[in-house]
Design a protein around this motif. Structure first.
Motif, mmCIF file in Angstrom:
data_model
loop_
_atom_site.group_PDB
_atom_site.id
_atom_site.type_symbol
_atom_site.label_atom_id
_atom_site.label_comp_id
_atom_site.label_asym_id
_atom_site.label_seq_id
_atom_site.Cartn_x
_atom_site.Cartn_y
_atom_site.Cartn_z
ATOM 1 N N ALA A 215 -0.735 -36.913 -32.206
ATOM 2 C CA ALA A 215 0.640 -36.889 -31.719
ATOM 3 C C ALA A 215 0.723 -37.709 -30.436
ATOM 4 O O ALA A 215 -0.127 -37.584 -29.550
ATOM 5 C CB ALA A 215 1.092 -35.459 -31.464
ATOM 6 N N VAL A 216 1.760 -38.541 -30.348
ATOM 7 C CA VAL A 216 1.990 -39.372 -29.169
ATOM 8 C C VAL A 216 3.256 -38.860 -28.486
ATOM 9 O O VAL A 216 4.351 -38.934 -29.053
ATOM 10 C CB VAL A 216 2.161 -40.857 -29.534
ATOM 11 C CG1 VAL A 216 2.283 -41.698 -28.259
ATOM 12 C CG2 VAL A 216 1.006 -41.341 -30.396
ATOM 13 N N VAL A 217 3.069 -38.337 -27.281
ATOM 14 C CA VAL A 217 4.186 -37.783 -26.518
ATOM 15 C C VAL A 217 4.404 -38.652 -25.287
ATOM 16 O O VAL A 217 3.455 -38.943 -24.553
ATOM 17 C CB VAL A 217 3.919 -36.322 -26.103
ATOM 18 C CG1 VAL A 217 5.083 -35.779 -25.272
ATOM 19 C CG2 VAL A 217 3.681 -35.447 -27.332
ATOM 20 N N CYS A 218 5.638 -39.063 -25.079
ATOM 21 C CA CYS A 218 5.976 -39.847 -23.891
ATOM 22 C C CYS A 218 7.022 -39.077 -23.109
ATOM 23 O O CYS A 218 8.149 -38.888 -23.584
ATOM 24 C CB CYS A 218 6.497 -41.216 -24.296
ATOM 25 S SG CYS A 218 6.577 -42.356 -22.904
ATOM 26 N N ASP A 219 6.591 -38.609 -21.943
ATOM 27 C CA ASP A 219 7.433 -37.770 -21.101
ATOM 28 C C ASP A 219 7.807 -36.509 -21.883
ATOM 29 O O ASP A 219 6.948 -35.660 -22.099
ATOM 30 C CB ASP A 219 8.664 -38.528 -20.610
ATOM 31 C CG ASP A 219 9.278 -37.879 -19.381
ATOM 32 O OD1 ASP A 219 8.732 -36.859 -18.910
ATOM 33 O OD2 ASP A 219 10.288 -38.377 -18.875
ATOM 34 N N GLU A 220 9.029 -36.419 -22.362
ATOM 35 C CA GLU A 220 9.447 -35.206 -23.068
ATOM 36 C C GLU A 220 9.816 -35.481 -24.519
ATOM 37 O O GLU A 220 10.513 -34.681 -25.144
ATOM 38 C CB GLU A 220 10.636 -34.564 -22.336
ATOM 39 C CG GLU A 220 10.288 -34.094 -20.925
ATOM 40 C CD GLU A 220 11.475 -33.469 -20.230
ATOM 41 O OE1 GLU A 220 12.587 -33.505 -20.792
ATOM 42 O OE2 GLU A 220 11.279 -32.923 -19.131
ATOM 43 N N GLU A 221 9.351 -36.610 -25.056
ATOM 44 C CA GLU A 221 9.690 -36.946 -26.436
ATOM 45 C C GLU A 221 8.432 -37.219 -27.250
ATOM 46 O O GLU A 221 7.512 -37.904 -26.787
ATOM 47 C CB GLU A 221 10.613 -38.165 -26.503
ATOM 48 C CG GLU A 221 11.027 -38.510 -27.923
ATOM 49 C CD GLU A 221 11.907 -39.736 -28.025
ATOM 50 O OE1 GLU A 221 12.239 -40.127 -29.166
ATOM 51 O OE2 GLU A 221 12.250 -40.321 -26.977
ATOM 52 N N LEU A 222 8.411 -36.670 -28.468
ATOM 53 C CA LEU A 222 7.378 -36.996 -29.441
ATOM 54 C C LEU A 222 7.808 -38.298 -30.097
ATOM 55 O O LEU A 222 8.783 -38.330 -30.854
ATOM 56 C CB LEU A 222 7.254 -35.884 -30.481
ATOM 57 C CG LEU A 222 6.230 -36.092 -31.605
ATOM 58 C CD1 LEU A 222 4.814 -36.113 -31.063
ATOM 59 C CD2 LEU A 222 6.380 -35.010 -32.667
#
Length: 635
Positions: A195-202
């Motif tokens: 899973a790649v999460v950036c800040d608060e978004e998947l």
């Protein structure tokens, strides 16, 4: 500008060699072939060669945007006829005029032409690194390897919920775009995914374990030069750093000229946006290729730049920035995707854009303050980003003030008679003794001109040795002959203007040589006086003296190559011990890197926005008096 861009069409040899009709301006079309790349274009009769090239993506050097003031858009007419214009003799010798050299912005194409375009220096000498700080590595981009239970009749959780349950310490949002892909990815990977999460978004779910591969790009979108740093977010180290000339250059060297272009031509704003995107896209490809990184492995970008550059890159009308009360569309950009900058990386990669303090104290200065820790240091420090619009900040952890001083293009050498960018052949520093001059030239080449740092050195040295008095006037010839006999012949005149020859060319002809004119000295005086007035006003506002300043930080590419002693001698910075004056380098780029590496530091950038007080110089009653006081060179 103001006409649709013409389409390119190939020319055969018979067409090109056939005599052209003499159409009235605009009544027909003419054909131009640009050498050395061989591009063929058709344009309305009378179109300036500069516009014809610009419309078709052919870069011709210019700093005024084609308005005839910089005299740098030099091209050679190989075939066809372009009469000598009134400005051409000011830019070329008689021999060069006979050889076909013309100013492209004043060369109207009234018949078929073959035009030779000198190669543009697309990678000027620039500061790629600067003063920075160690930060705790906590990037916005996180990766988690998940080996998930496959669905059963007893476990019918949705695919989204199954992934979110695997990220038990995070609560990211998810877009419909990813939902469309999620089921297929999970099943093809047998529910072994990352899973790649950036800040608060998947933003993605990738097959297998890809946790070791996560990258970001930090951009410093400068008016002249754009720098990109590819960052390995797993180690926190820069992988590749590259820089190129901003492709917006044909529209002018400074932000005011580019804003003016958008005001005069409704097509200029989309064209400027496209040029910014081309620049960023080229750098993205270059750093990814050199670093061996798939662009889809770049999950975020951070971007800093002055307020005008951000407006132009995002297609926001910059006109309100250019006139009182100098309002910006927004100080903090709403959440945006990297695609808004024309960059093809991961399709859902977000962009973090540094906030701005004002119309002329932009996100690049906020990034510089972040990198230098200006708002956290107990010492009183002065931060100066020297350029066409020079930003200045003064303060400590107790209080910080910032302002912008309209210095003009002298430091970029745009309006200097023999001025040029910091490229091969530019005099970047010099030393004068009683009998000779020692020049340092970029690329160890034959001197072709002088860049900003060389200009400051030249004036400082001439003031030191007494050939320039403290009012900025060259001393009389008889005084020069008596006090500096070995240099006196260099002090001469071109027409009615006195000049000092830095490097002889053309069998001793001053006009063919590299020289410093009396007007050049005045340009530098006005620029340095504007900056010095700025920091003097900030000193007054804080109620402190120049001697209280613990450190002066000279930021930006120009600041990196400026000699501190010369800066003191001309009065650009306060008269302090030289160890207190530091060339800080590309601190804006360092700030952009820090924001990519640390969410905590990113929050600090917004704190700077709240903590720093902006001081507007326009309309201040004390500005003119202080400015006049700062014109003279220190005694």
């Amino acid at each position: 500008m103001g006409r649709p861009a013409p389409q390119r069409r190939g020319l055969d040899r018979d067409e090109l060699s056939a005599p052209a009709a003499a159409p009235d301006d605009g009544a027909g079309r003419v054909r131009l072939r640009f050498l050395p790349d061989g591009a063929d274009v058709r344009v309305p009769s009378g179109t300036p060669v500069f516009d014809a090239a610009s419309w078709n993506g052919i870069a011709i050097d210019s700093t005024c945007g084609g308005h005839g003031t910089c005299k740098k858009c030099k091209v050679r007419i190989v075939s066809g006829d372009v009469p000598v214009g009134p400005l051409d003799p000011r830019a070329f010798s008689a021999q060069e005029l006979r050889e076909g050299w013309r100013l492209a912005c004043r060369a109207g194409a009234r018949g078929d032409l073959v035009v030779e375009v000198p190669p543009l220096q697309t990678r000027p000498k620039a500061a790629l690194a600067g003063v920075g700080r160690h930060v705790i590595l906590r990037p916005s981009v996180q990766k988690r390897h998940l080996v998930l239970e496959e669905p059963t009749l007893e476990d019918q959780r949705s695919d989204v919920q199954r992934v979110l349950d695997g990220l038990d310490d995070l609560e990211p949002t998810i877009s419909i775009e990813l939902v469309r892909q999620l089921g297929g990815v999970l099943r093809r990977a047998n529910f072994d995914v990352t899973a790649v999460v950036c800040d608060e978004e998947l933003i993605d779910v990738e097959p297998g374990d890809t946790t070791a591969r996560r990258f970001a790009i930090a951009f410093d979108l400068g008016t002249t030069t754009v720098v990109a740093t590819l960052l390995d977010l797993d180690s926190g180290q820069p992988a590749v750093v590259r820089s190129i000339l901003n492709h917006q250059q044909p529209y002018g060297a400074d932000v005011i000229t580019r804003i003016s272009a958008t005001m005069m031509d409704e097509q200029a704003l989309p064209a400027l946006r496209e040029r910014a995107h081309e620049t960023l896209a080229q750098l993205t490809l270059e750093v990814c290729e050199e670093g061996g990184v798939d662009p889809r492995e770049v999950y975020e970008i951070t971007v800093c730049g002055n307020t005008t550059m951000m407006h132009l890159a995002l297609g926001i009308d910059p006109e309100p920035l250019s006139m009182a009360p100098f309002t910006v569309s927004t100080h903090s950009m709403p959440p945006i995707n990297a695609r808004e900058f024309g960059i093809e990386i991961h399709p859902r990669a977000p962009a973090f854009v540094f906030p701005s303090l004002g119309a002329y104290v932009g996100g690049d200065i906020v990034a510089g303050m972040l990198a230098t820790g200006l708002t956290r240091d107990r010492r009183l420090r002065l931060f100066i980003d020297v350029g066409t619009n020079s930003e200045i900040a003064l303060g400590s952890s107790e209080r910080v003030l910032a302002t912008a001083a309209p210095a003009g293009p002298a430091f970029e050498a745009a309006q200097i008679k023999c001025g040029m960018r910091a490229a091969d052949g530019a005099i970047e520093s010099l030393k004068i003794d009683d009998d000779s001059i020692e020049l340092a030239v970029i690329g160890d080449a034959e001197p072709a001109g002088i860049c900003g740092s060389g200009l400051v050195d030249a004036v400082a040295e001439l003031v030191r040795c007494g050939l320039l008095d403290h009012s900025g006037r060259f001393i009389p010839d008889e005084e020069a002959a008596e006090s500096h006999p070995g240099l006196a012949e260099r002090l001469t005149a071109i027409g009615k203007e006195r000049v000092f020859v830095l490097h002889w060319r053309g069998a001793g002809d001053p006009e063919s040589s590299v020289f410093l004119s009396q007007r050049d000295v005045r340009e530098l005086q006005f620029a340095k006086a504007s900056i010095a007035t700025g920091w003097n006003i900030l000193l007054r506002e804080l109620g402190v003296e120049p001697g209280d300043i613990a450190q002066v930080l000279l930021a930006g590419s120009f600041g990196s190559y400026l000699t501190p002693l010369s800066a003191v001698r001309i009065g650009l910075v306060p008269k302090l011990a030289l160890p207190r004056i530091v060339s800080a380098g590309n601190v804006a780029g360092e700030g952009a890197k820090i924001a990519a590496l640390s969410l905590r530091e990113r929050a600090e950038a917004y704190s700077i926005l709240r903590e720093v007080e902006y001081v507007e110089l326009s309309g201040r009653a004390d500005f003119n008096d202080l400015f006049i006081d700062q014109l003279a060179f220190p005694g």
